[in-house]
Design an enzyme around this catalytic site. Sequence first.
Site, PDB file in Angstrom:
ATOM      1  N   ARG A 224      -7.048   7.721   4.380  1.00 13.33           N
ATOM      2  CA  ARG A 224      -6.664   8.644   5.442  1.00 13.33           C
ATOM      3  C   ARG A 224      -7.702   9.753   5.514  1.00 13.33           C
ATOM      4  NH1 ARG A 224      -3.922   5.190   7.090  1.00 13.33           N
ATOM      5  NH2 ARG A 224      -1.665   5.132   7.373  1.00 13.33           N
ATOM      6  N   HIS A 272     -10.851   3.777  12.641  1.00 18.25           N
ATOM      7  CA  HIS A 272      -9.597   3.394  11.974  1.00 18.25           C
ATOM      8  C   HIS A 272      -9.269   1.911  12.215  1.00 18.25           C
ATOM      9  CE1 HIS A 272      -5.591   5.127  10.326  1.00 18.25           C
ATOM     10  NE2 HIS A 272      -5.708   3.852   9.994  1.00 18.25           N
TER      11      HIS A 272
HETATM   12  P1  NAP Z   1      -0.033   1.572  -2.753  1.00 20.39           P
HETATM   13  O1  NAP Z   1       0.202   0.145  -3.102  1.00 20.39           O
HETATM   14  O2  NAP Z   1       1.117   2.498  -2.732  1.00 20.39           O
HETATM   15  O3  NAP Z   1      -1.140   2.109  -3.762  1.00 20.39           O
HETATM   16  C1  NAP Z   1      -1.442   3.455  -3.891  1.00 20.39           C
HETATM   17  C2  NAP Z   1      -2.256   3.677  -5.155  1.00 20.39           C
HETATM   18  O4  NAP Z   1      -2.631   5.052  -5.213  1.00 20.39           O
HETATM   19  C3  NAP Z   1      -1.449   3.384  -6.420  1.00 20.39           C
HETATM   20  O5  NAP Z   1      -2.278   2.782  -7.360  1.00 20.39           O
HETATM   21  C4  NAP Z   1      -1.043   4.777  -6.901  1.00 20.39           C
HETATM   22  O6  NAP Z   1      -0.874   4.861  -8.304  1.00 20.39           O
HETATM   23  C5  NAP Z   1      -2.250   5.577  -6.471  1.00 20.39           C
HETATM   24  N1  NAP Z   1      -1.909   7.002  -6.344  1.00 20.39           N
HETATM   25  C6  NAP Z   1      -1.045   7.593  -5.473  1.00 20.39           C
HETATM   26  N2  NAP Z   1      -0.985   8.916  -5.698  1.00 20.39           N
HETATM   27  C7  NAP Z   1      -1.805   9.157  -6.732  1.00 20.39           C
HETATM   28  C8  NAP Z   1      -2.169  10.328  -7.425  1.00 20.39           C
HETATM   29  N3  NAP Z   1      -1.659  11.526  -7.123  1.00 20.39           N
HETATM   30  N4  NAP Z   1      -3.046  10.216  -8.444  1.00 20.39           N
HETATM   31  C9  NAP Z   1      -3.556   9.013  -8.786  1.00 20.39           C
HETATM   32  N5  NAP Z   1      -3.257   7.855  -8.150  1.00 20.39           N
HETATM   33  C10 NAP Z   1      -2.394   7.931  -7.141  1.00 20.39           C
HETATM   34  O7  NAP Z   1      -0.730   1.694  -1.323  1.00 20.39           O
HETATM   35  P2  NAP Z   1      -1.588   0.580  -0.547  1.00 20.39           P
HETATM   36  O8  NAP Z   1      -0.683  -0.401   0.096  1.00 20.39           O
HETATM   37  O9  NAP Z   1      -2.629   0.074  -1.469  1.00 20.39           O
HETATM   38  O10 NAP Z   1      -2.241   1.463   0.612  1.00 20.39           O
HETATM   39  C11 NAP Z   1      -3.099   2.546   0.307  1.00 20.39           C
HETATM   40  C12 NAP Z   1      -3.445   3.337   1.557  1.00 20.39           C
HETATM   41  O11 NAP Z   1      -4.415   2.648   2.348  1.00 20.39           O
HETATM   42  C13 NAP Z   1      -2.310   3.577   2.544  1.00 20.39           C
HETATM   43  O12 NAP Z   1      -1.481   4.639   2.118  1.00 20.39           O
HETATM   44  C14 NAP Z   1      -3.052   3.912   3.830  1.00 20.39           C
HETATM   45  O13 NAP Z   1      -3.236   5.303   3.908  1.00 20.39           O
HETATM   46  C15 NAP Z   1      -4.413   3.222   3.651  1.00 20.39           C
HETATM   47  N6  NAP Z   1      -4.635   2.154   4.664  1.00 20.39           N
HETATM   48  C16 NAP Z   1      -5.617   2.338   5.600  1.00 20.39           C
HETATM   49  C17 NAP Z   1      -5.886   1.340   6.512  1.00 20.39           C
HETATM   50  C18 NAP Z   1      -7.031   1.454   7.500  1.00 20.39           C
HETATM   51  O14 NAP Z   1      -7.130   0.647   8.416  1.00 20.39           O
HETATM   52  N7  NAP Z   1      -7.913   2.386   7.339  1.00 20.39           N
HETATM   53  C19 NAP Z   1      -5.145   0.149   6.504  1.00 20.39           C
HETATM   54  C20 NAP Z   1      -4.151   0.004   5.540  1.00 20.39           C
HETATM   55  C21 NAP Z   1      -3.903   1.018   4.607  1.00 20.39           C
HETATM   56  P3  NAP Z   1       0.416   4.227  -9.049  1.00 20.39           P
HETATM   57  O15 NAP Z   1       0.401   2.761  -8.696  1.00 20.39           O
HETATM   58  O16 NAP Z   1       0.139   4.448 -10.479  1.00 20.39           O
HETATM   59  O17 NAP Z   1       1.614   4.909  -8.503  1.00 20.39           O
HETATM   60  C1  GLV Z   2      -3.192   1.732   8.504  1.00 15.33           C
HETATM   61  O1  GLV Z   2      -3.816   2.729   8.571  1.00 15.33           O
HETATM   62  C2  GLV Z   2      -2.139   1.479   7.570  1.00 15.33           C
HETATM   63  O2  GLV Z   2      -1.683   2.416   6.900  1.00 15.33           O
HETATM   64  O3  GLV Z   2      -1.724   0.307   7.451  1.00 15.33           O
END
Ligand code: NAP
Ligand code: GLV
Length: 309
Positions: A224, A272
Site C-alpha cells: 500500500r 496498482h
Molecule cells: P497476510 O497474509 O495477512 O500477510 C501479512 C504479513 O505481514 C504477515 O506475515 C504478518 O506477520 C506481517 N505483518 C503484519 N503486520 C506486521 C507488523 N507490524 N510487523 C511485522 N510483520 C507484520 O497478507 P497478504 O495476503 O500476504 O497481503 C499483503 C498485502 O498485500 C495486502 O494487505 C495488500 O495491502 C497488498 N496487496 C497489494 C496488491 C497490489 O495489487 N498491489 C494485491 C494484493 C495484495 P504475521 O504472519 O506474523 O502476523
Molecule cells: C489489492 O490491492 C489487494 O489488496 O488485493
Amino acid sequence: MSILLLVPPGWGGLWQSPLSVGGRKVYAHGVDPYDPAEIVYAVSFRPPPGLLKSLPNLKAVFSLGAGVDGFLLDPDFPKDKPLIRFVDETLSREMAQFAVLHVLMQHRTVAHFAAAQAESTWRQRMLPRPTEETRVGILGLGEIGTVCAERLRDMGFPVTGWSRTRKSVEGVKSYAGAGELDTFLAGCDFLVCVLPLTPDTRHILNTETFARLPKGAYVINIARGGHVNEPDLIAAIDYGHLSGATLDVFETEPLPETSPIWKHPKIIVTPHVAAITSPTAATRSILSGIATIERGEEPKNVVDMTRGY
Ligand code: NAP
Ligand code: GLV
C-alpha cells in the site's frame, strides 16, 4: 438473502451475474434500488464510510482484495461482523510474478541493454552482482510474501523475510518483530514490501529505515502507498543511498499528475496492478464463504480486528 455490491460505477457487471447463482439477488449500490433490510452480505474493496453500518441484517462482509485497509478506514465499520479478505493462489501468483519481474529487471540491467539497442550498439556486460550474492528481503511473509519469497529463492537469490511472528519457509531466513527489523534491513539488496497497512506499518519505509538498507538497495512496494513516506524515498534516491524503486501503490491513488514521482528517472510507476483480483476466483471464494456461513460454520480468512489484517 441478497448481496450488495459496493464497487466503483461500471464494475458491478463483472460480479452481478456470477454471484447471482441460484436466483440470489445481487444489487449494485448506486445503480440498483434496494431495501437495506434485504441485504445479508456485502462485497467491496473500499465501501463508502457509514454505509455498511446502515444494513440492519448484515451477516458478513467480503473484501475483493487481500488488503482490508479500505474497510478499516470507515470509523463506523461494523466490527462485530466478520470481514473476510480475499486469499487465493491466483492473487499470490500474480504478485510473485510482479516481484520477480521487477527484481530481474534491475538485476539483469534491462535498462542498460535497452539504451544500447537504442544506439544500435553491442554493449556486453557482466551481471553487476552475482545472483547468489544478491540478497532479497520480503517485508511481510504472509500469504503473498511467502509465494514471492519461494519464487525468488527458486531463481537462486538468497531470500529473507520479516513478519510479526517467526515463519518456517524452506530456504528462507525468517526475522520477526520490531527488534529484528534493523538486522533484516541490513541484509536486503532488494526490499519487497508486501505488508498489510495498519497503524503499526504506516510509513514503515522512511528516512530511518532506508538508512538501514545497504547502499545501492532497490525498493519495490506492492503493498500500500501508506507504507512509504514518499518524500523520504525520493530524498534517499536523490542522495544516492538507494539505487531506485518500483512503486505500484501510492499515498494518493490515482497518483496526482503533479507528483514528482511520475517523472523521476529512477522510479518505475505502475498503477496498482501488481495483481488484480480475478472475478472467477473471487466469486468462487465468496460463494464458498457464504455457503460456510449458511451452514453455521466459521469462514476462512476472517480479519482479526485487533491486528487490523
Ligand atoms: P497476510 O497474509 O495477512 O500477510 C501479512 C504479513 O505481514 C504477515 O506475515 C504478518 O506477520 C506481517 N505483518 C503484519 N503486520 C506486521 C507488523 N507490524 N510487523 C511485522 N510483520 C507484520 O497478507 P497478504 O495476503 O500476504 O497481503 C499483503 C498485502 O498485500 C495486502 O494487505 C495488500 O495491502 C497488498 N496487496 C497489494 C496488491 C497490489 O495489487 N498491489 C494485491 C494484493 C495484495 P504475521 O504472519 O506474523 O502476523
Ligand atoms: C489489492 O490491492 C489487494 O489488496 O488485493
